[in-house]
Design an enzyme around this catalytic site. Structure first.
Site, PDB file in Angstrom:
ATOM      1  CG  ASP A 450      -1.845   1.138   1.310  1.00 38.59           C
ATOM      2  OD1 ASP A 450      -2.693   1.243   0.413  1.00 38.59           O
ATOM      3  OD2 ASP A 450      -1.725   1.949   2.246  1.00 38.59           O
ATOM      4  CD  GLU A 479      -2.283   2.276  -3.446  1.00 38.66           C
ATOM      5  OE1 GLU A 479      -3.408   2.781  -3.615  1.00 38.66           O
ATOM      6  OE2 GLU A 479      -1.694   2.298  -2.362  1.00 38.66           O
TER       7      GLU A 479
END
Length: 695
Positions: A450, A479
């Site tokens: 993330d 990400e």
């Protein structure tokens, strides 16, 4: 060993973070600059973690001294290719009503890592204007008056110029020497690149033993140490992502007759299975249904459904302790959320998925913590041991309405005031997050990382070597939004393809023709991604409005068909296949779209059965649209050398009649139904037909 890792490659003006690996909190460590280009005045601040900002192109050599060893780090800085651009918006561009205008507006974008308070647009007549020096590519800026995102305006500017070249290293043995050869590819609109080779300071390979001739590096086998790493970059107007080979010299196998064995590996390549896989993302707390709570046990009981889809990988959104439904505000990195279940129940779910032949990807959140994490509370209340755990910025840079205690504010991205950024200049934080990596890497098969763009490159390089040392098949998915090829340099295996995602949205809303997907694919090379890099192709995820809600049901099927018939790793976001319209809506078990579910199952199976759909390369197929919306049709060819398939997608309503400029079969492999003859086919969404002659 605290060596900081491989050589680093950057552009002038780009800050390069330098840090010891395997840090011991409190360890004594100091950096100094041994060498810099003649025109440079750059310095290092001397701490255990420091930042070099190259001010002149050339080679910088830094030295890290710890209590038990000394290490050298090479930093190669290349000229920055930038242009001064102008972002501007007017009051009419803002999307809110009754906005309170001001003389200046805060601006965020990739150029400042979406950080509030660093860039301000000043009012110039009816406009708010910001100038910035940016590299070639398309850049977006978000303007806000108060940082709340209640009302925003956006602008987009394209800087013309070459993309990044690419490079791939290969090796061979010739006349008692190891020869490493560089195969380079010029960037679109760029000139032919030269090659620069670099050795690794962790190895005992002496520069005097190496000879370089053009695009080849040669070293006698008897001069090879037990391990040698060779790095290279392609250099033209811009520099490439570096490629790396690791050479293992097996002296223990040496004999007078055979000599020592030499093996060569490619540490930056993704695991082979990733290119063949289909990922299924589960937003955990909406998966079980309307009237029952989602738990690990509840998901485990639904594994037969996941198995029936034919997917190979399940990515679970965060499962660690968190006060939020989405789970990204973590309060304990080492335990599971109590509402989801115990650690043992989580591992039972993983085991059940493994029994079904499905790998598990864990959502690794290490850019930030929850504001309610004890570490942040101790940090903000002045407990000395936690003083450097989080980023701190001057209070005047903070645009939130939070009354932060003290003369500073935490660092955070966007308007995410509840998830303050960790400070990777702290050895304590680096050790803490490496412990988090170690805690979960043996439980699962990969990490989806993330806010990967918020964590330093050097740390990701360390994480990669750490997890791959024991399990080369472990997956690292980044990400990084928008995508950035720098994260392919010995960091991540598979990358979000934001270009295709955005383009499929634009096609679905009618803003772009269906053929625009070819430009999206070309952007991969423009960015400079290595040919071997993996890319996740998707139409939905938990951070975006659903495609079906934004574009409609008819374009959805064509868009999903694109993700399964183009090169890359397709991803299904749970509920996409059931017709869920809400971004994080509850899974529609009893009232979902069964035909759409079957459509997804057939796409998964088709891709698994036909290697041509998993091979690299896409070739547009000339065609004529006889009936239907011509801009809604795109056709292309996929081949693995043994089989050639033609794919036709239709993003419009109803059925299009499409005449192909090649002979194809008359039966759709996806549906098993006839689609026409004589090269004219009927396509409602996705048709896949075999080519019947070579083109």
């Amino acid at each position: 060993m605290h060596h900081p890792g491989p050589p680093r490659f950057a552009t002038v003006g780009e800050s390069v973070e330098l840090a010891p690996r395997r840090p011991d909190p409190g360890m004594a460590a100091e950096w100094r600059l041994l060498e810099r280009p003649a025109a440079s005045t750059a310095t290092l601040d001397g701490g255990p973690v420091c930042h070099l900002e190259p001010d002149t192109s050339g080679v910088y050599r830094a030295e890290l001294t710890t209590t038990d060893s000394t290490h050298e780090q090479i930093i190669r800085a290349f000229p920055a290719v930038t242009e001064t651009i102008r972002f501007s918006v007017t009051e009419d561009d803002f999307d809110g009503e009754d906005i309170a205008v001001a003389d200046r507006a805060v601006v965020i974008g990739k150029f400042n890592d979406f950080t509030m308070g660093t860039h301000w647009a000043e009012r110039d007549g009816d406009e708010w204007v910001l100038e910035a020096d940016l590299p070639p590519g398309t850049h977006h800026a978000i303007f806000s008056f108060d940082g709340s995102f209640e009302s925003t305006a956006t602008d987009e500017v394209t800087v013309e110029g070459p993309g990044r070249p690419r490079i791939e290293l290969t090796s061979a043995t010739e006349d008692g020497s190891l020869v490493v050869s560089a195969d380079t590819h010029a960037a679109p609109s760029g000139s032919e690149p030269a090659v620069e080779f670099y050795l690794d300071g962790r190895d005992a390979l002496e520069e005097s033993a190496v000879s370089i001739h053009g695009d080849d590096l040669r070293v006698p086998r008897d001069a090879l140490p037990e391990t040698a790493r060779v790095h290279a970059v392609a250099v033209s107007e811009r520099h490439s992502v570096a490629d790396t080979l690791v050479v293992e010299h097996g002296r223990e196998n040496e004999s007078a007759d055979t000599g020592a064995t030499v093996s060569v590996s490619r540490p930056a390549d993704p695991p082979a299975w990733a290119g063949d896989a289909t990922i299924y993302e589960i937003f955990v707390r909406s998966f079980a249904g309307e009237t029952v709570d989602t738990t690990f046990e509840a998901i485990e009981r639904r594994v037969p459904y996941i198995e029936s889809l034919g997917v190979d990988v399940v990515w679970l959104t965060p499962v660690q302790a968190s006060p939020t439904r989405h789970g990204y505000h973590i309060t304990d990195f080492f335990d599971t959320a109590t509402d989801l279940g115990t650690r043992e129940e989580f591992e039972s779910l993983v085991d059940r998925l493994h029994d079904a032949g499905i790998r598990v990807v864990f959502d690794l959140v290490i850019n930030h913590t929850s504001r309610d994490h004890p570490a942040f509370q101790l940090h903000r209340t002045g407990v000395p041991e936690y003083a450097d755990y989080y980023e701190r910025v001057p209070a005047e840079r903070d645009v939130s309405d939070v009354d932060w205690a003290g003369e500073d504010a935490p660092g955070y991205y966007f308007n995410w005031t509840r998830i303050p950024n960790l400070n990777y200049d702290s050895l304590d934080v680096r050790r803490w997050m490496l412990d988090v990596v170690d805690e979960w890497r043996d439980v699962v098969d990969g990490f989806r990382c993330d806010v990967a763009w918020g964590v330093p490159h050097g740390f990701w390089k360390e994480v990669r070597e750490r997890v791959k040392a024991d399990d080369p098949e472990f997956l690292l998915l980044d990400e990084t939004v928008p995508r950035d090829a720098a994260f392919a340099e010995n960091e991540f295996d598979v990358h979000y393809d934001t270009d295709l995602f955005d383009t499929l949205r634009d096609i679905g809303t009618g803003e772009e023709p269906a053929s625009a997907l070819f430009e999206a694919l070309d952007a991969t090379a423009e960015h400079g991604y290595p040919d071997r890099a993996g890319h996740m192709r998707y139409v939905d995820n938990h951070d975006e409005d659903r495609y079906i809600d934004e574009c409609g049901a008819a374009p959805l099927r064509a868009a999903v068909g694109a993700t399964f018939t183009l090169p890359g790793t397709p991803m299904i976001y749970a509920g996409q296949e059931r017709g869920v319209e809400q971004q994080r809506g509850t899974m529609r078990w009893h009232d979902g779209d069964s035909a759409l579910t079957d459509f997804h199952r057939r796409l998964v199976a088709l891709r698994a059965d036909h290697a041509a759909l998993r091979a690299p390369g896409v070739h547009p197929v000339p065609h004529t649209v006889e009936t239907g919306a011509s801009d809604g049709v795109v056709a292309y060819e996929r081949t693995d050398g043994d089989e050639t398939l033609v794919i036709v997608l239709y993003f419009g309503d109803g059925t299009a009649s499409v005449s192909l400029d090649s002979a194809v079969g008359d039966t759709d492999l996806l549906s098993g139904t006839p689609v026409g003859s004589d090269g004219t086919i009927a396509v409602g969404d996705v048709v896949v037909v075999p080519a019947t002659r070579e083109r």
